[in-house]
Design an enzyme around this catalytic site. Structure first.
Site, short mmCIF file in Angstrom:
data_model
loop_
_atom_site.label_atom_id
_atom_site.label_comp_id
_atom_site.label_asym_id
_atom_site.label_seq_id
_atom_site.Cartn_x
_atom_site.Cartn_y
_atom_site.Cartn_z
N PRO A 68 0.84 -1.20 0.00
CA PRO A 68 0.00 0.00 0.00
C PRO A 68 0.88 1.25 0.00
O PRO A 68 1.95 1.27 0.61
CB PRO A 68 -0.80 -0.12 1.30
CG PRO A 68 0.04 -0.99 2.18
CD PRO A 68 0.75 -1.95 1.27
N LYS A 69 0.44 2.27 -0.69
CA LYS A 69 1.13 3.56 -0.65
C LYS A 69 0.54 4.33 0.54
O LYS A 69 -0.44 5.06 0.40
CB LYS A 69 0.95 4.33 -1.96
CG LYS A 69 1.83 5.56 -2.07
CD LYS A 69 1.71 6.20 -3.46
CE LYS A 69 2.64 7.39 -3.55
NZ LYS A 69 2.34 8.45 -2.59
#
EC number: 6.5.1.2
Length: 560
Positions: A123-124
């Site tokens: 995930p960013k």
């Protein structure tokens, strides 16, 4: 060869899209607009970096920064660095922060992944980047990202964050880690909750001078271990053992863009412990850390989510008159994508509401999707230097005007046609506003029922009406003649609900004309005010004329 051809086509399409959206400004106007927005963003930067506060949502900041860069490229100015950090960071990073290149879409990601292997998706996480330096098993230094080479000394602050291990062992005892300090959330669903300005909130906590217990509301997600174990699985295991458990939990192996898309969509809708703004795809094989430089990372890319709300430029302000005579205001927009939906128009509301919003062509507004995917305005985020508002039409219309066509009645007349053709009235499937405009422009309707006289030949020769559909349309027009009497009365705009009209048991025009106010008032949901409106409606000269015309056409219920 095919790969390079696809890349070339993508570049050309990107360039075409940029050229297409360049504003038609004079050099002087361009300089003024760019300067004003540049000053505003600089002020936001100063607030963010020096005082740890933000007067603007993260998403709005990002999009207006991108808009500024676009304008600068259009008019030959030097693009600014987005979110330029303060220049007084003096602590050198042991390993430079490279940043991450953004992929515009799934196709671009697929091209990037095609020649690579041993890829992983994470995930960013939306927060602020940090370097964690461990020496002899203890947290020795914490450094803000800064300009990627130097940053601020955050050691004291980070030592107060309970989620950051203060001691480690094994391979991590003398290591440098890079990650994201984030705002801890419980069950954050990105699709529903958006970014909640998380990045600015974290920056604010890290910038404040006072040491606060609120630092324990922060967590850390380690996304890089320069010069760490060669195998990603070994890296993840060691990090988890040391207390960086989120990295192992939210790092998955992927082989292609389809798999990335599935994970990306899953995390978009899932309950997560942090705010995200996309995903990062990275190769397990990384160069030695001495080769890392800002902007030079070829082993990882990001694929960001479409913002829940988009900044859109107002291209024009238009006024529409509904069938009841009310004037509504619509903003035409430079197209933006919201949840796979192309949005080019948004309803502002009444003239008064438009005046309260103070929206003019050239302004930048924040648009999102309300219930049932209907676009709505959330805010006006930027107003242009030169603002010219159109003059709204005079408020001369009401529920009893524009049954007959005239120049001043154009919009309300079209609205009446759209209404009577709808499913709940005469059910004229296959024709909408554009079709009615084409018919009226070509055949110059006298009133709202003039279409009943059109011949198959006239429909076939109408510009804007496909010849293949003209026969179907004529057939539907003919079938409308057999619609029940109450449907025709609704098409004439009687101010009653369908339930009340059906309860009246009116089956003929003559019967309806002789009904009294007391009769109408007894119907369900019909008070004295509504009953008076029905009387005014049936006594209106235009309504009487339409009733006589329908009688001449032998429409059921109107015959003498």
């Amino acid at each position: 060869m095919k790969v390079w051809m696809a890349i070339l086509i993508s570049i050309l399409c990107w360039q075409s899209s940029v050229w297409a959206v360049c504003p038609a400004w004079s050099p002087a106007r361009a300089q003024e607009e760019i300067s004003r927005l540049q000053q505003q963003i600089k002020q936001w930067d100063d607030d963010y970096w020096k005082e740890g506060k933000s007067e603007v949502e993260d998403g709005v900041y990002d999009q207006l920064s991108a808009r500024l860069t676009q304008w600068q490229r259009c008019f030959g100015s030097e693009p600014r660095d987005v979110m330029m950090p303060p220049l007084n960071g003096a602590v050198m990073h042991p390993v430079a922060h490279t940043g991450v290149r953004k992929m515009v879409d799934k196709n671009a990601l697929s091209l990037w992944m095609r020649e690579r292997s041993d890829l992983w998706v994470q995930p960013k996480v939306d927060g602020v980047a940090v370097t964690l330096v461990y020496r002899d098993g203890k947290l020795n230094k914490a450094i803000s990202r800064g300009n990627g080479l130097k940053g601020e000394d955050w050691t004291q602050k980070v030592s107060l964050i309970s989620a950051v291990p203060q001691t480690v062992s094994g391979p991590l005892a003398n290591s440098t880690l890079q990650g994201e300090i984030f705002l801890q959330r419980e069950g954050h669903i990105q699709q529903q909750m958006g970014g909640i300005n998380a990045r600015a909130k974290v920056a604010g906590l890290m910038m404040r001078q006072d040491d606060s217990d609120t630092l324990n509301s922060l967590g850390v997600f380690v996304w890089a271990w320069p010069d760490g174990p060669q195998l990603m699985t070994d890296r993840l295991k060691e990090l988890a053992t040391a207390g960086f458990t989120l990295t192992q939990r939210y790092t998955r192996a992927v082989k292609n863009a389809d798999e990335v898309a599935r994970v990306r969509n899953e995390w978009w809708k899932a309950k997560l412990p942090f705010v995200t703004d996309g995903v990062v795809v990275r190769g397990a094989k990384e160069p030695e850390s001495r080769h890392w430089l800002p902007g030079q990372a070829e082993w990882l890319v990001a694929w960001k989510y479409q913002p829940v709300a988009q900044v859109a430029e107002v291209k024009a302000i238009q006024f529409a008159v509904g069938k009841s005579g009310k004037i509504s205001v619509v903003a035409s927009l430079a197209p933006v994508m919201l949840d796979d939906k192309k949005v080019q128009r948004v309803n502002i509301g009444s003239v008064r509401r438009w005046q309260e919003w103070d929206i003019a062509p050239g302004d930048q507004i924040l648009v999102s999707l309300a219930g049932q995917g209907i676009p709505r305005i959330d805010d006006v985020v930027w107003r242009g230097a030169e603002r010219t508002k159109p003059t709204p039409p005079e408020n001369r219309f009401n529920s009893l005007t524009c049954y007959f066509a005239s120049d001043v009645c154009q919009e309300q007349f079209i609205s009446r046609l759209v209404w009577l053709g709808s499913k709940q009235v005469l059910g004229l499937d296959g024709i909408g506003e554009a079709g009615w405009r084409a018919l009226h422009q070509t055949h110059r309707f006298e009133h709202i029922f003039s279409w009943l006289l059109l011949t198959p030949e006239q429909l076939q020769n109408t510009p804007g009406i496909a010849k293949s559909k003209s026969a179907q349309l004529w057939h539907r027009f003919n079938l409308a003649r057999k619609q029940p009497f109450t449907r025709w009365v609704m098409a004439m705009g009687i101010p009653l609900t369908r339930a009340a009209l059906n309860a009246s048991d009116e089956r003929s025009w003559s019967q309806l004309l002789f009904s009294t106010e007391q009769f109408w008032q007894q119907l369900p949901g019909t008070g004295s005010g509504r009953a008076r409106q029905v009387i005014e409606w049936k006594e209106n000269a235009q309504i009487k004329k339409l009733g006589s015309w329908l009688a001449a056409q032998q429409i059921t219920g109107f015959e003498p």
